[in-house]
Design a protein around this motif. Structure first.
Motif, PDB file in Angstrom:
ATOM      1  N   LEU A 137      95.901  44.594  28.317  1.00 19.17           N
ATOM      2  CA  LEU A 137      95.697  44.935  26.904  1.00 19.17           C
ATOM      3  C   LEU A 137      96.037  43.753  26.004  1.00 19.17           C
ATOM      4  N   LEU A 138      97.119  43.077  26.325  1.00 17.16           N
ATOM      5  CA  LEU A 138      97.527  41.925  25.510  1.00 17.16           C
ATOM      6  C   LEU A 138      96.491  40.814  25.589  1.00 17.16           C
ATOM      7  N   ARG A 139      95.996  40.528  26.800  1.00 20.52           N
ATOM      8  CA  ARG A 139      94.987  39.484  26.943  1.00 20.52           C
ATOM      9  C   ARG A 139      93.673  39.891  26.260  1.00 20.52           C
ATOM     10  N   LYS A 140      93.347  41.178  26.331  1.00 15.67           N
ATOM     11  CA  LYS A 140      92.143  41.645  25.642  1.00 15.67           C
ATOM     12  C   LYS A 140      92.272  41.397  24.137  1.00 15.67           C
ATOM     13  N   ALA A 141      93.423  41.744  23.566  1.00 15.18           N
ATOM     14  CA  ALA A 141      93.651  41.539  22.131  1.00 15.18           C
ATOM     15  C   ALA A 141      93.558  40.056  21.771  1.00 15.18           C
ATOM     16  N   GLN A 142      94.144  39.200  22.606  1.00 13.09           N
ATOM     17  CA  GLN A 142      94.150  37.759  22.318  1.00 13.09           C
ATOM     18  C   GLN A 142      92.746  37.170  22.403  1.00 13.09           C
ATOM     19  N   ILE A 143      91.955  37.621  23.393  1.00 16.27           N
ATOM     20  CA  ILE A 143      90.588  37.097  23.527  1.00 16.27           C
ATOM     21  C   ILE A 143      89.706  37.629  22.402  1.00 16.27           C
ATOM     22  N   LEU A 144      89.875  38.890  22.041  1.00 12.12           N
ATOM     23  CA  LEU A 144      89.140  39.438  20.898  1.00 12.12           C
ATOM     24  C   LEU A 144      89.451  38.649  19.623  1.00 12.12           C
ATOM     25  N   GLU A 145      90.722  38.279  19.470  1.00  7.43           N
ATOM     26  CA  GLU A 145      91.118  37.472  18.307  1.00  7.43           C
ATOM     27  C   GLU A 145      90.389  36.127  18.304  1.00  7.43           C
ATOM     28  N   THR A 146      90.338  35.473  19.459  1.00  3.62           N
ATOM     29  CA  THR A 146      89.648  34.183  19.561  1.00  3.62           C
ATOM     30  C   THR A 146      88.166  34.336  19.213  1.00  3.62           C
ATOM     31  N   VAL A 147      87.518  35.375  19.761  1.00  2.13           N
ATOM     32  CA  VAL A 147      86.099  35.608  19.481  1.00  2.13           C
ATOM     33  C   VAL A 147      85.889  35.875  17.991  1.00  2.13           C
ATOM     34  N   HIS A 148      86.799  36.645  17.392  1.00  2.96           N
ATOM     35  CA  HIS A 148      86.681  36.980  15.968  1.00  2.96           C
ATOM     36  C   HIS A 148      86.626  35.721  15.104  1.00  2.96           C
ATOM     37  N   PHE A 149      87.439  34.725  15.439  1.00  2.81           N
ATOM     38  CA  PHE A 149      87.490  33.515  14.615  1.00  2.81           C
ATOM     39  C   PHE A 149      86.482  32.451  15.046  1.00  2.81           C
ATOM     40  N   MET A 150      85.846  32.647  16.217  1.00  3.14           N
ATOM     41  CA  MET A 150      84.856  31.677  16.678  1.00  3.14           C
ATOM     42  C   MET A 150      83.429  32.123  16.395  1.00  3.14           C
ATOM     43  N   PRO A 210      81.870  34.249  13.515  1.00  2.00           N
ATOM     44  CA  PRO A 210      81.889  35.029  12.275  1.00  2.00           C
ATOM     45  C   PRO A 210      80.759  36.061  12.248  1.00  2.00           C
ATOM     46  N   GLY A 211      81.095  37.269  11.805  1.00  2.00           N
ATOM     47  CA  GLY A 211      80.114  38.353  11.770  1.00  2.00           C
ATOM     48  C   GLY A 211      80.280  39.299  12.940  1.00  2.00           C
ATOM     49  N   ALA A 212      80.764  38.795  14.079  1.00  2.00           N
ATOM     50  CA  ALA A 212      81.025  39.670  15.223  1.00  2.00           C
ATOM     51  C   ALA A 212      82.448  40.211  15.088  1.00  2.00           C
ATOM     52  N   THR A 213      82.663  41.082  14.123  1.00  2.00           N
ATOM     53  CA  THR A 213      84.012  41.546  13.787  1.00  2.00           C
ATOM     54  C   THR A 213      84.648  42.260  14.972  1.00  2.00           C
ATOM     55  N   LYS A 214      85.829  41.817  15.347  1.00  2.00           N
ATOM     56  CA  LYS A 214      86.545  42.396  16.477  1.00  2.00           C
ATOM     57  C   LYS A 214      87.872  43.022  16.035  1.00  2.00           C
ATOM     58  N   LEU A 215      88.074  43.132  14.726  1.00  2.00           N
ATOM     59  CA  LEU A 215      89.386  43.554  14.224  1.00  2.00           C
ATOM     60  C   LEU A 215      89.766  44.953  14.686  1.00  2.00           C
ATOM     61  N   GLN A 216      88.812  45.893  14.712  1.00  2.00           N
ATOM     62  CA  GLN A 216      89.141  47.250  15.124  1.00  2.00           C
ATOM     63  C   GLN A 216      89.602  47.276  16.582  1.00  2.00           C
ATOM     64  N   GLY A 217      88.911  46.506  17.423  1.00  2.00           N
ATOM     65  CA  GLY A 217      89.321  46.443  18.835  1.00  2.00           C
ATOM     66  C   GLY A 217      90.705  45.855  19.000  1.00  2.00           C
ATOM     67  N   ILE A 218      91.022  44.826  18.219  1.00  2.00           N
ATOM     68  CA  ILE A 218      92.359  44.204  18.285  1.00  2.00           C
ATOM     69  C   ILE A 218      93.428  45.211  17.853  1.00  2.00           C
ATOM     70  N   VAL A 219      93.143  45.915  16.743  1.00  2.00           N
ATOM     71  CA  VAL A 219      94.094  46.912  16.233  1.00  2.00           C
ATOM     72  C   VAL A 219      94.360  47.993  17.278  1.00  2.00           C
ATOM     73  N   GLU A 220      93.302  48.468  17.938  1.00  2.00           N
ATOM     74  CA  GLU A 220      93.464  49.519  18.944  1.00  2.00           C
ATOM     75  C   GLU A 220      94.313  49.036  20.122  1.00  2.00           C
ATOM     76  N   CYS A 221      94.133  47.778  20.528  1.00  2.00           N
ATOM     77  CA  CYS A 221      94.942  47.223  21.633  1.00  2.00           C
ATOM     78  C   CYS A 221      96.423  47.235  21.276  1.00  2.00           C
TER      79      CYS A 221
END
Length: 450
Positions: free
Chosen positions: A377-390, A392-403
């Protein structure tokens, strides 16, 4: 001590008396050593005295210091034909000491000193890797031996980086939980590829890691290497800029980075207004020389929307680990009815990260034990964060919050998870958090909100 059974019965009077006599003998031996050292006795009998003392007390570095002084004298007085024999005898003695006391700092350091004297003696040097292999069979996580092996390979050049990579893999396949082997592998990989890791190599490593984390999903050493490997592929990015929008030109801009960086300047970040460059001064906001947040003060008031772009050919700006690769994203203020609002243009390649997210989703779909879900779960959140900032437009914030919500359900008192959740909820809602965010790295994502 590890692996040592705790005694459940009181020692008998006879045992106490024997222990007292043993300690008395050790004290007498120590007294003889210090007396000989004081008298600068460099004789063979003094050398034998240190042998006895070290065998009983291998962690007292003073005994090794004295022994080195004696050996220096012996080597200087001996014919060259006898030097190899003297050094071999010393290594044999040390082998016995280390096998009985495998975590003695002093003994391993002394062995390095002896090996330095053995340069040119290939027969002696070739046997040292055998000692390492023997010691790691006894305790595959003995970091003293791993450090010694690192030093030895560098000294002797007996093993190529590819051979060492194969060795680490053999140790990892014996036990996926071998933290020392994973850590040593990072060093070997960096020797093979000092700048950029080839994509094919990374994919092969991820295949090995998938096998490992599906077998041992809660083992932190596997995930540490997983994170290290993907961080080598992740460029330094801007995560936020303050102000996020403005009507009149601000006196300065605050720029948050994904990494703790230094040497930010005109060579690494281009700032412009329209087609004209905008010069100014860069300075770290909170710490120096490395900081997650940097302040840019223009040398003159911007007359139009400001644009910032990282230089992908950068050779100056670097993070705390020496990485210099920057994202190719463009951070541009777009003017609408007099209001200039920040937007991010272009995107980085995230195919590899999305592939890993699929693997993590697969693992989480079959793991229902809470402790086995924490690291994925932690690695999923961290990778989602990286994708979110790399991307733009592919918002991953909800997935990060859920993790982070699930991580807090598993570990309700974890302050790190709580602050991460608060940060990404703030990014999602654009509403300042009620509780202060303390982490500088998290603050760098919230510029213009908090």
């Amino acid at each position: 001590m590890h692996s040592r059974k705790r005694r459940t019965t009181e020692p008998s009077p006879e045992e106490l008396q024997n222990e007292k006599l043993r300690l008395q003998k050790i004290q007498n031996l120590h007294s003889q050593i210090f007396e000989a050292k004081e008298n600068e006795d460099l004789s063979e009998s003094a050398l034998e005295l240190t042998s006895k003392a070290i065998s009983l007390s291998p962690d007292i570095y003073s005994f090794f210091n004295y022994r080195r002084k004696i050996l220096q004298h012996v080597l200087s007085q001996s014919p060259s034909s006898q030097l190899a024999s003297i050094l071999k005898d010393e290594l044999t003695f040390l082998g016995r000491v280390i096998k009985e006391n495998p975590k003695s700092y002093s003994a391993w350091y002394h062995r390095m000193w002896v090996l330095e004297k053995c340069k040119g003696e290939e027969a002696i040097l070739n046997k040292e890797l055998e000692l390492c292999q023997y010691m790691l069979r006894q305790d595959q996580r003995n970091f003293h031996c791993w450090n010694y092996r690192t030093w030895l390979v560098k000294l002797t050049q007996l093993q190529s980086p590819n051979e060492e990579l194969a060795f680490t893999q053999s140790m990892i396949l014996r036990d996926f939980s071998n933290y020392s082997a994973w850590h040593y592998r990072t060093k070997v990989v960096r020797q093979l590829y000092p700048e950029t890791l080839p994509l094919d190599f990374v994919k092969k490593e991820l295949d090995m890691l998938k096998n490992a984390y599906f077998t041992c999903p809660s083992d932190q050493s596997i995930w540490n290497y997983h994170r290290w490997l993907l961080l080598q592929q992740e460029p330094i990015k801007i995560t936020s800029i303050s102000p996020r929008e403005y009507n009149s030109a601000p006196d300065y801009f605050l720029v948050g980075f994904s990494h703790n960086v230094s040497r930010v300047g005109e060579e690494s970040i281009g700032v412009s207004q329209g087609w004209e460059p905008l010069s100014g001064n860069w300075e770290p906001l909170e710490t120096a020389p490395f900081s997650y947040i940097w302040k840019f003060t223009p040398s003159c008031e911007p007359q139009g929307p400001v644009e910032l772009r990282l230089n992908p050919l950068n050779s100056t700006l670097c993070d705390i680990n020496g990485q210099v690769r920057l994202a190719s994203l463009k951070y541009k203020y777009i003017e609408t009815e007099g209001t200039k609002k920040l937007e991010v243009h272009e995107e980085e390649e995230v195919e590899l990260l999305e592939m890993e997210l699929n693997n993590l989703e697969e693992l989480l779909s079959i793991e229902d034990t809470p402790k086995d879900r924490i690291q994925p779960l932690l690695r999923k959140a961290q990778i989602l964060e990286t994708v979110h900032f790399m991307k733009p437009g592919a918002t991953k914030l909800q997935g990060i919050v859920e993790c982070y919500k699930e991580l807090l359900r598993i570990s309700p008192s974890d302050a790190f998870y709580e602050e991460c959740l608060r940060t990404f909820q703030t990014l999602k809602t654009q509403v300042p958090p009620q509780k202060e965010v303390l982490s500088r790295k998290m603050k760098a994502k919230l510029l213009g909100i908090i």
